[in-house]
Design a protein around this motif. Structure first.
Motif, short mmCIF file in Angstrom:
data_model
loop_
_atom_site.label_atom_id
_atom_site.label_comp_id
_atom_site.label_asym_id
_atom_site.label_seq_id
_atom_site.Cartn_x
_atom_site.Cartn_y
_atom_site.Cartn_z
N PRO A 1 36.96 38.88 44.34
CA PRO A 1 35.87 38.69 43.37
C PRO A 1 34.51 38.77 44.07
CG PRO A 1 37.28 36.71 43.53
CD PRO A 1 37.68 37.64 44.63
N PRO B 1 32.93 50.03 37.18
CA PRO B 1 32.84 48.68 36.63
C PRO B 1 34.22 48.00 36.62
CG PRO B 1 32.10 50.36 35.03
CD PRO B 1 32.69 51.08 36.19
N PHE B 2 34.30 46.83 37.28
CA PHE B 2 35.57 46.09 37.35
C PHE B 2 35.25 44.68 37.81
CE2 PHE B 2 39.91 45.45 39.46
CZ PHE B 2 40.57 45.32 38.25
N GLU B 3 36.13 43.74 37.47
CA GLU B 3 35.82 42.34 37.81
C GLU B 3 36.07 42.03 39.30
OE1 GLU B 3 38.42 43.03 35.50
OE2 GLU B 3 40.05 41.57 35.80
N LEU B 4 36.77 42.92 40.00
CA LEU B 4 37.02 42.73 41.43
C LEU B 4 36.46 43.92 42.20
CD1 LEU B 4 40.79 41.68 41.17
CD2 LEU B 4 38.84 40.14 41.44
#
Ligand SMILES: [Zn+2]
Length: 159
Positions: free
Chosen positions: A17, A29-32
């Motif tokens: 993260p 675009p990605f949460e990790l």
């Protein structure tokens, strides 16, 4: 007589993260994101290793050590550009590259044409000579558990 050489490269970075995800020279675009000394673009690193391997010029860690401050957070596109310059010094030019990225998530297929357009000029080839494929590992192993992303690449060079 034209000499041709083939090389392969493999790389892995941990998904964590709080980092942006750079793959194939673009931010996705990605949460990790991938953890590493540079921007951790695992696909570009595998391609660099394939090119260096084909030219018998060792590997990316040899030329761009992760202990060197100058490479901290560096855009891997610069490393690719420098790799191609190293090959050109020895008279080599790139024929084609074929790569596979193993990632459970995010979906990479929509981003592949952009990656090809971004990487082709750095490799001094046409976008169709930069093949990029994305696969999951069917939720198996570290890529399946989303602990990391791996990439494989082969490159053909000639002089
Ligand atoms: Zn790497």
């Amino acid at each position: 007589m034209t000499k041709i050489r083939v090389g392969m490269g493999y790389d892995v970075h941990r998904l964590v993260p709080g980092r942006p995800l750079f793959l194939g020279g673009i931010e996705i675009p990605f949460e990790l994101g991938l953890d590493g000394h540079s921007d951790a673009d695992v696909l570009i690193h595998a391609i660099c290793d394939a090119l260096l391997g084909a030219a018998g010029l060792r590997d990316i860690g040899h030329h761009f050590p992760d202990t060197a401050g100058e490479f901290a957070g560096i855009d891997s596109k610069i490393l690719l550009q420098r790799t191609v310059a190293l090959l050109k010094e020895k008279g080599w030019s790139v024929g084609n590259v074929d790569a596979t990225v193993c990632a459970e998530k995010p979906k990479l297929n929509p981003h592949i044409p952009t990656m090809q357009k971004v990487l082709a000029p750095l490799l001094e080839v046409e976008p169709e000579e930069v093949s990029i494929k994305a696969t999951t590992t069917e939720r198996l192993g570290f890529t399946g558990r989303m602990e990391g992303i791996s990439a494989y690449a082969v490159a053909l060079i000639s002089r």
